[in-house]
Write a protein that holds these residues in place. Structure first.
Motif, short mmCIF file in Angstrom:
data_model
loop_
_atom_site.label_atom_id
_atom_site.label_comp_id
_atom_site.label_asym_id
_atom_site.label_seq_id
_atom_site.Cartn_x
_atom_site.Cartn_y
_atom_site.Cartn_z
N ASP A 79 40.75 78.55 63.24
CA ASP A 79 41.89 78.31 64.12
C ASP A 79 42.31 76.86 63.91
N TRP A 80 43.61 76.64 63.75
CA TRP A 80 44.18 75.33 63.50
C TRP A 80 45.13 74.96 64.63
N ALA A 81 45.15 73.68 64.99
CA ALA A 81 46.08 73.19 65.99
C ALA A 81 46.46 71.75 65.64
N MET A 133 55.34 75.82 31.91
CA MET A 133 55.98 76.43 33.05
C MET A 133 55.17 76.12 34.30
N ALA A 134 55.84 75.68 35.31
CA ALA A 134 55.17 75.34 36.57
C ALA A 134 55.02 76.59 37.42
N ILE A 135 53.92 76.63 38.16
CA ILE A 135 53.67 77.75 39.06
C ILE A 135 53.84 77.25 40.50
N ALA A 136 54.61 77.96 41.28
CA ALA A 136 54.80 77.60 42.69
C ALA A 136 53.58 78.07 43.47
N THR A 137 53.01 77.18 44.24
CA THR A 137 51.87 77.52 45.08
C THR A 137 52.36 77.83 46.47
N VAL A 138 51.96 78.95 46.99
CA VAL A 138 52.35 79.33 48.33
C VAL A 138 51.37 78.72 49.31
N SER A 139 51.91 77.96 50.25
CA SER A 139 51.06 77.34 51.26
C SER A 139 50.69 78.37 52.32
N PRO A 140 49.42 78.37 52.75
CA PRO A 140 49.02 79.31 53.79
C PRO A 140 49.56 78.94 55.17
N ILE A 141 50.10 77.72 55.28
CA ILE A 141 50.60 77.25 56.56
C ILE A 141 52.13 77.17 56.50
N PRO A 142 52.82 77.82 57.42
CA PRO A 142 54.28 77.80 57.39
C PRO A 142 54.85 76.39 57.42
N SER A 143 56.01 76.21 56.80
CA SER A 143 56.60 74.88 56.67
C SER A 143 57.09 74.28 57.98
N GLY A 144 57.39 75.09 58.99
CA GLY A 144 57.91 74.57 60.25
C GLY A 144 56.82 74.15 61.23
N VAL A 145 55.58 74.09 60.78
CA VAL A 145 54.45 73.80 61.65
C VAL A 145 54.09 72.32 61.56
N ALA A 146 53.48 71.80 62.61
CA ALA A 146 53.09 70.39 62.66
C ALA A 146 52.30 69.99 61.42
N SER A 147 52.48 68.78 60.95
CA SER A 147 51.82 68.32 59.73
C SER A 147 50.44 67.73 59.99
N ASP A 148 50.03 67.63 61.25
CA ASP A 148 48.74 67.01 61.56
C ASP A 148 47.71 68.06 62.00
N LEU A 149 47.72 69.21 61.33
CA LEU A 149 46.84 70.29 61.72
C LEU A 149 45.38 69.99 61.36
N VAL A 150 44.49 70.35 62.25
CA VAL A 150 43.05 70.29 62.02
C VAL A 150 42.45 71.59 62.55
N THR A 151 41.29 71.94 62.01
CA THR A 151 40.62 73.12 62.56
C THR A 151 40.01 72.73 63.90
N LEU A 152 39.83 73.71 64.75
CA LEU A 152 39.22 73.41 66.05
C LEU A 152 37.78 72.96 65.88
N GLN A 153 37.11 73.39 64.81
CA GLN A 153 35.75 72.93 64.53
C GLN A 153 35.76 71.45 64.15
N GLU A 154 36.73 71.03 63.34
CA GLU A 154 36.86 69.61 62.97
C GLU A 154 37.15 68.77 64.20
N ALA A 155 38.07 69.24 65.03
CA ALA A 155 38.42 68.51 66.24
C ALA A 155 37.21 68.38 67.15
N SER A 156 36.44 69.44 67.27
CA SER A 156 35.25 69.41 68.11
C SER A 156 34.27 68.35 67.62
N ALA A 157 34.07 68.28 66.32
CA ALA A 157 33.16 67.28 65.75
C ALA A 157 33.68 65.86 66.01
N ARG A 173 45.97 80.90 63.31
CA ARG A 173 44.77 81.52 62.76
C ARG A 173 45.00 81.73 61.27
N HIS A 174 44.13 81.13 60.45
CA HIS A 174 44.19 81.32 59.00
C HIS A 174 42.78 81.60 58.51
#
Length: 77
Positions: free
Chosen positions: A57-59, A1-25, A52-53
């Motif tokens: 912070d992701w953008a 039986m497969a288990i559905a994984t709930v994504s912490p990021i809503p499906s209608g959000v941009a697919s190229d999200l990075v954390t602001l810390q990653e972007a800063s680096a 915010r997750h």
């Protein structure tokens, strides 16, 4: 039986999200560093969605690139 994984990021959000810390680096490597707090301030000013997750912070990376380019051109960075 497969288990559905709930994504912490809503499906209608941009697919190229990075954390602001990653972007800063990544921006630091360009020679035009910017702190994560400044990135968040710029996003709010430019009305770019920041998600915010947990403690992070992701953008959208493409939106951050455009904002950073404008700020560097204007001499704000």
């Amino acid at each position: 039986m497969a288990i559905a994984t709930v994504s912490p990021i809503p499906s209608g959000v941009a697919s190229d999200l990075v954390t602001l810390q990653e972007a800063s680096a990544l921006f630091e490597a360009t020679g035009h560093p910017v702190r994560p707090r400044t990135l968040k301030r710029w996003c709010v000013a430019e009305e770019v969605e920041v998600i915010r997750h947990g403690r992070d912070d992701w953008a959208s990376w493409s939106d951050l690139l455009e904002i950073h380019a404008r700020k560097v051109d204007a001499g704000a960075s």
